[in-house]
Write a protein that holds these residues in place. Sequence first.
Motif: not given
Length: 118
Positions: A41-46, A64-67, A76-80
């Motif tokens: 997934a790229s940054i645009g998909e988040h 965060t993106i790497e996670s 990072f993923a939990a907060i996101y």
Amino acid sequence: MLVLEPSKRLSIAQIKEHKWMMTEVPVNRPVLYAQNQDKEASIGEHNEQVLRLMHSLGIDQQKTIESLQDRSYNHFAAIYYLLVERLKSHRSSFPVEARIDARQRRPSTVAEQTVSKQ
């Protein structure tokens, strides 16, 4: 079960018969990552709004993106995902007219200030 004095503690057999141990585990547990989600997934998909908010709070956007890409189970993923859910519930709780009016008033929270910078 959690008694300091060993002689007063429940036995393993008694623990197995306790009402907490007899309940069924729910079948529909929350899923952190969708099964069909592309691993690359790229940054645009988040959700960029959530990523900007996290960045404004001092949370490293790249980590965060790497996670998210690695499907890590970390803070990072939990907060996101907590912020994504919060944003969804916040948006659904206001009618469209109220959301338009909210943009015209002064932002009152860090989250609203980040959103208004779009």
